[in-house]
Design a protein around this motif. Structure first.
Motif, mmCIF file in Angstrom:
data_model
loop_
_atom_site.group_PDB
_atom_site.id
_atom_site.type_symbol
_atom_site.label_atom_id
_atom_site.label_comp_id
_atom_site.label_asym_id
_atom_site.label_seq_id
_atom_site.Cartn_x
_atom_site.Cartn_y
_atom_site.Cartn_z
ATOM 1 N N TYR A 136 1.008 -1.017 -0.060
ATOM 2 C CA TYR A 136 -0.030 -0.095 -0.047
ATOM 3 C C TYR A 136 0.926 1.419 0.017
ATOM 4 O O TYR A 136 0.407 2.296 -0.533
ATOM 5 C CB TYR A 136 -0.710 -0.030 1.133
ATOM 6 C CG TYR A 136 -1.673 1.280 1.394
ATOM 7 C CD1 TYR A 136 -2.817 1.617 0.623
ATOM 8 C CD2 TYR A 136 -1.194 2.208 2.370
ATOM 9 C CE1 TYR A 136 -3.511 2.774 0.648
ATOM 10 C CE2 TYR A 136 -1.914 3.418 2.668
ATOM 11 C CZ TYR A 136 -3.064 3.530 1.763
ATOM 12 O OH TYR A 136 -3.664 4.714 2.037
ATOM 13 N N TYR A 137 1.879 1.211 0.745
ATOM 14 C CA TYR A 137 2.740 2.274 0.865
ATOM 15 C C TYR A 137 3.922 2.470 -0.358
ATOM 16 O O TYR A 137 4.492 3.514 -0.313
ATOM 17 C CB TYR A 137 3.387 2.368 2.083
ATOM 18 C CG TYR A 137 2.504 2.082 3.530
ATOM 19 C CD1 TYR A 137 2.029 3.336 3.992
ATOM 20 C CD2 TYR A 137 2.377 0.917 3.807
ATOM 21 C CE1 TYR A 137 1.010 3.094 4.827
ATOM 22 C CE2 TYR A 137 1.591 0.740 4.931
ATOM 23 C CZ TYR A 137 0.747 1.937 5.309
ATOM 24 O OH TYR A 137 -0.131 1.687 6.454
ATOM 25 N N ARG A 181 3.888 5.728 -4.085
ATOM 26 C CA ARG A 181 3.277 7.025 -3.684
ATOM 27 C C ARG A 181 3.819 8.026 -4.142
ATOM 28 O O ARG A 181 5.105 8.205 -4.751
ATOM 29 C CB ARG A 181 2.503 6.989 -2.353
ATOM 30 C CG ARG A 181 1.694 5.718 -1.903
ATOM 31 C CD ARG A 181 0.562 5.518 -2.656
ATOM 32 N NE ARG A 181 -0.387 6.649 -2.467
ATOM 33 C CZ ARG A 181 -1.535 6.563 -1.482
ATOM 34 N NH1 ARG A 181 -1.543 5.389 -0.846
ATOM 35 N NH2 ARG A 181 -2.319 7.478 -1.188
ATOM 36 N N GLY A 219 9.334 6.883 1.217
ATOM 37 C CA GLY A 219 9.322 6.796 2.651
ATOM 38 C C GLY A 219 10.687 7.357 3.039
ATOM 39 O O GLY A 219 11.577 6.954 2.429
ATOM 40 N N ASP A 253 0.386 1.522 12.341
ATOM 41 C CA ASP A 253 0.362 2.820 11.397
ATOM 42 C C ASP A 253 -0.367 3.891 12.188
ATOM 43 O O ASP A 253 -1.436 3.958 12.564
ATOM 44 C CB ASP A 253 -0.516 2.364 10.156
ATOM 45 C CG ASP A 253 -0.466 3.459 9.378
ATOM 46 O OD1 ASP A 253 0.413 4.338 9.400
ATOM 47 O OD2 ASP A 253 -1.004 3.311 8.211
ATOM 48 N N PHE A 273 5.650 7.943 5.353
ATOM 49 C CA PHE A 273 5.195 7.976 4.219
ATOM 50 C C PHE A 273 4.308 9.338 4.325
ATOM 51 O O PHE A 273 3.377 9.193 4.968
ATOM 52 C CB PHE A 273 4.557 7.024 3.588
ATOM 53 C CG PHE A 273 5.303 5.715 3.572
ATOM 54 C CD1 PHE A 273 6.099 5.264 2.458
ATOM 55 C CD2 PHE A 273 5.407 4.815 4.732
ATOM 56 C CE1 PHE A 273 6.900 4.238 2.449
ATOM 57 C CE2 PHE A 273 6.101 3.576 4.702
ATOM 58 C CZ PHE A 273 6.866 3.435 3.379
ATOM 59 N N HIS A 323 1.529 11.969 2.231
ATOM 60 C CA HIS A 323 0.693 11.874 1.231
ATOM 61 C C HIS A 323 0.201 13.412 1.142
ATOM 62 O O HIS A 323 -0.128 13.799 2.351
ATOM 63 C CB HIS A 323 -0.549 10.884 1.328
ATOM 64 C CG HIS A 323 0.273 9.518 1.442
ATOM 65 N ND1 HIS A 323 -0.486 8.426 1.668
ATOM 66 C CD2 HIS A 323 1.195 8.951 0.939
ATOM 67 C CE1 HIS A 323 0.340 7.497 1.747
ATOM 68 N NE2 HIS A 323 1.342 7.652 1.208
ATOM 69 N N SER A 377 0.526 12.092 7.128
ATOM 70 C CA SER A 377 1.572 11.125 7.013
ATOM 71 C C SER A 377 1.331 9.771 7.669
ATOM 72 O O SER A 377 0.547 9.732 8.805
ATOM 73 C CB SER A 377 2.677 11.853 7.840
ATOM 74 O OG SER A 377 3.337 13.133 7.142
ATOM 75 N N HIS A 378 1.688 8.704 7.133
ATOM 76 C CA HIS A 378 1.623 7.405 7.782
ATOM 77 C C HIS A 378 2.851 7.107 8.330
ATOM 78 O O HIS A 378 4.116 7.089 7.735
ATOM 79 C CB HIS A 378 1.341 6.360 6.619
ATOM 80 C CG HIS A 378 0.086 6.534 6.225
ATOM 81 N ND1 HIS A 378 -1.002 5.629 6.449
ATOM 82 C CD2 HIS A 378 -0.619 7.143 4.950
ATOM 83 C CE1 HIS A 378 -2.050 6.328 5.790
ATOM 84 N NE2 HIS A 378 -1.794 7.063 5.042
ATOM 85 N N LEU A 429 4.906 4.237 9.950
ATOM 86 C CA LEU A 429 4.954 3.010 10.498
ATOM 87 C C LEU A 429 5.843 2.561 11.547
ATOM 88 O O LEU A 429 6.983 2.809 11.277
ATOM 89 C CB LEU A 429 5.073 2.065 9.140
ATOM 90 C CG LEU A 429 3.940 1.735 7.945
ATOM 91 C CD1 LEU A 429 4.516 1.036 7.110
ATOM 92 C CD2 LEU A 429 2.671 1.525 8.549
#
Length: 695
Positions: A20-21, A24, A28, A77, A142, A144, A156-157, A159
């Motif tokens: 998924y990440y 993009r 990251g 996450d 990550f 977005h 932002s994600h 992890l």
């Protein structure tokens, strides 16, 4: 798509989320700890991240912890989302100004993660019980700029890998505070984001919210709403930054344009008084986390995350310490303590019940004999209806909901009061809470201008001493303060005054309510079908209709009870676990399961799966039988007989509703049967088999 309301969202993740990440708009970034401990640098790649989430070394693939559990969480996450108005502003200005907003957001996320990293501990056998300080957090961040629909949404994600090192040994993280303290972490991010935007030259005017979130005052609400929709539509408003005074000297700051005067800092003399007043009117005691949320809701200027933490600590040090049943210390303000003392003094006064609330013991005997109540319910009803105590606390175990037991007591007591000619009414904080009490007990709010003789107060432990004191002063009849009620009772009561007053006033523990036993006998003559009796009627109609419809409870507790009772009727046994013949439904997405919402029937095997137990074999609708092979997958399979109104609204199946059909909203459904108490002018039950839709 990230929620438009919450600023911090936390999801548990595993290695399967890595795709998924990847690919993009922004690559990251590894954390400093990932570089220092494992040599990871540059853009985040899929293979090292997947191995870390498996607990392995990113290069060699060697499992790092000394012990390998049968099940482990890969990580979390953490999603930090800028306010929608900031996202709209970033999409509406020039490239340089957009970059400055992105940098402010990135710096805010990094600052908050540094705070969380300083608090991180590893889960080892530790005599202190607090774990060992971790050498750092292994994270991959990550950023977005848009949501899945293409609308502006700066977020932002981060992890966080469930793995770190302490004293040379690798292990999992212990009790991450970012999950239990999400509002406080979100408040820190909000304060830091405003602070970073100011550092980058933005002079912005904020519209604050009670939960600490904020939006730009000059951003049209239509633009914010459009950015929150899960559609590709985008409303870019050039006016979003017109009065905001964005930087004109370059993306990193410089001379600012016209705008409001920069707000005062944390040394403002009125800030402490403002937050003290806010905490006093909202809760009787508080934690450091509550102070941070109040600070974000009262201070538009923002602050460095570490400075905000220090300010909250000093505020608590200047406050009054109160006992706390947990390891987290709690405090109160002087004004809140005075409200607590005033409430205790009110309840200590001699308030004779008088003729208005006196009940003849013969009425109690007659009502209880007609109801066939259990001994525990009988004792509680006698304590509620007899004696001179004006205020009672109907309690229950901390952290649990015993609404059904409380409803049985209140319903039986209401029959006693009715025989004595007394009026009984309900004081509930929300329409949903009032609806549940109406269906379970037949009670509703008092008509305007007609004060009842007895008032049932829902969620009393969620109310401040000031509010409870007003109820005691305003209501001259008998009061029943229900702790928990339509929500689980607080483990740490939000109202310190309530817990103090409970030792001086009449207190009742709600009796344990047995599981529903359908078919054990009809309701007593003359009694409306409420509470468990209503559920028995619904289950009887469900079984006679062929057991194909979906049962709908009033909330999670009722849905669980309906599921267990239906399991007894269909599969036999005590309903405690899944077995052959039971109906199940997929609750969560899993790679080896059909899509969520798919119905199935258990073919063989218990629900306890694992290394030493046989798998659960389920025949899914429209497909062959398949085995649910491990505990993590089995946790995604639940009872398939009953659900709550919120989940039932998404179903296309015929429904049988406990309570009024209005609880399902404006969806179109075929309601096969509906059981609710018929209160004049309120929530009358609809005829069985009637088609209903938009209302």
């Amino acid at each position: 798509m990230v929620s438009a309301v919450q600023v911090l969202i936390v999801h548990g993740v595993g290695p399967g989320v890595v795709p998924y990440y990847m690919g993009r708009e922004h690559p990251g970034r590894w954390s400093e700890a990932a570089t220092r401990l494992l040599g990871l640098s540059g853009p985040v790649e899929a293979s090292p991240l997947r191995r870390l989430l498996q607990g392995r070394h990113p290069d060699s693939g060697r499992y790092l912890p000394a012990r390998r559990p049968a099940r482990r969480r890969g990580g979390w996450d953490l999603i930090f989302a800028a306010p929608k108005s900031v996202s709209v502003l970033a999409a509406s200005v020039g490239p340089d100004h957009t970059m400055s907003i992105r940098r402010a957001h990135t710096a805010a996320v990094q600052s908050v993660m540094a705070v969380l990293e300083a608090q991180a501990r590893l889960h080892f056998d530790d005599p202190t019980g607090h774990g060992r300080p971790a050498d750092g957090l292994l994270t991959a961040a990550f950023q977005h700029d848009t949501n899945s629909a293409g609308a502006p949404h700066l977020h932002s994600h981060v992890l966080v890998v469930n793995l770190s090192r302490a004293a040379g040994a690798w292990g999992p993280l212990r009790a991450p505070s970012w999950y239990v303290s999400r509002p406080a972490v979100a408040a820190l991010y909000q304060l830091e984001l405003r602070h970073q935007l100011a550092r980058h030259g933005w002079r912005l005017e904020w519209r604050l919210r009670p939960d600490g979130l904020a939006d730009l005052a000059d951003t049209p609400r239509a633009a914010v709403r459009a950015a929150s929709l899960s559609t590709p539509a985008l409303v870019a408003s050039p006016a979003a930054g017109a009065r905001a005074g964005g930087p004109t000297g370059g993306p990193t700051g410089g001379q600012t344009g016209p705008g409001p005067v920069p707000p005062a800092g944390l040394d403002d003399a009125t800030l402490e008084r403002t937050i003290g007043l806010r905490l006093t009117v909202r809760r009787s005691d508080f934690r450091v986390e509550d102070v941070l949320v109040a600070l974000a809701a009262c201070h538009p200027g923002g602050a460095d995350a570490w400075e905000a933490l220090g300010w909250a600590g000093r505020f608590c040090a200047h406050s009054l310490s109160v006992p706390s049943p947990t390891a987290n210390p709690r405090w109160t303000t002087g004004a809140a303590r005075r409200a607590d003392d005033a409430l205790v003094a009110r309840l200590d006064r001699d308030h004779p019940a008088g003729a208005a609330t006196a009940v003849d013991p013969a009425h109690v005997d007659a009502a209880l004999a007609g109801a066939g109540a259990a001994a525990a319910v009988e004792a509680a009803v006698r304590a509620l209806t007899l004696g001179d105590a004006r205020v009672h606390f109907l309690s229950g175990p901390p952290g649990r909901s015993v609404l059904l037991a409380q409803a049985e007591v209140v319903h039986a007591a209401a029959a006693v009061w009715a025989r004595a000619g007394l009026t009984v009414a309900l004081h509930a904080p929300t329409a949903d809470a009032a609806r549940r009490w109406t269906v379970l007990t037949g009670l509703g709010p008092a008509p305007a201008g007609q004060p009842p003789d007895v008032l049932i107060v829902d969620r009393a432990d969620r109310r401040t001493s000031t509010e409870l004191g007003r109820l005691v002063d305003r209501h001259r009849g008998r009061l029943v303060f229900v702790e928990g009620g339509t929500l689980p009772r607080l483990t740490n009561p939000a109202s310190h005054g309530l817990s103090e007053a409970a030792g001086r006033a009449g207190r009742l523990d709600a009796p344990p309510h047995p599981a529903w036993q359908p078919g054990a006998g009809g309701p007593p003559a003359g009694w409306p079908p409420v509470g468990r009796r209503a559920a028995e009627v619904l289950l009887a109609e469900w079984q006679s209709a062929g057991s194909h419809a979906l049962l709908v409870g009033l909330g999670p507790e009722e849905a669980r009870g309906l599921n267990r009772a239906a399991a007894r009727l269909v599969g036999g046994g005590d309903g405690g676990g899944l077995g052959p013949g039971h109906r199940v439904v997929v609750l969560k997405p899993r790679a080896t399961l059909p899509p969520p919402g798919t119905l199935g029937t258990v073919v063989e095997g218990p629900s306890t799966t694992g290394r030493h137990h046989p798998p659960l074999v389920v025949s899914w609708a429209g497909g062959p039988a398949a085995a649910v092979a491990d505990g993590w997958t089995a946790a995604a399979v639940g009872w398939g007989y009953a659900t709550t109104p919120a989940l039932a609204a998404r179903s296309s199946r015929a429904l049988m509703v406990l309570g009024p059909g209005e609880a399902l909203g404006r969806q179109r459904h075929r309601v096969v049967a509906e059981v609710a108490v018929a209160v004049p002018g309120r929530h009358r039950a609809r005829p069985a088999g009637r088609q209903w839709g938009d209302m």
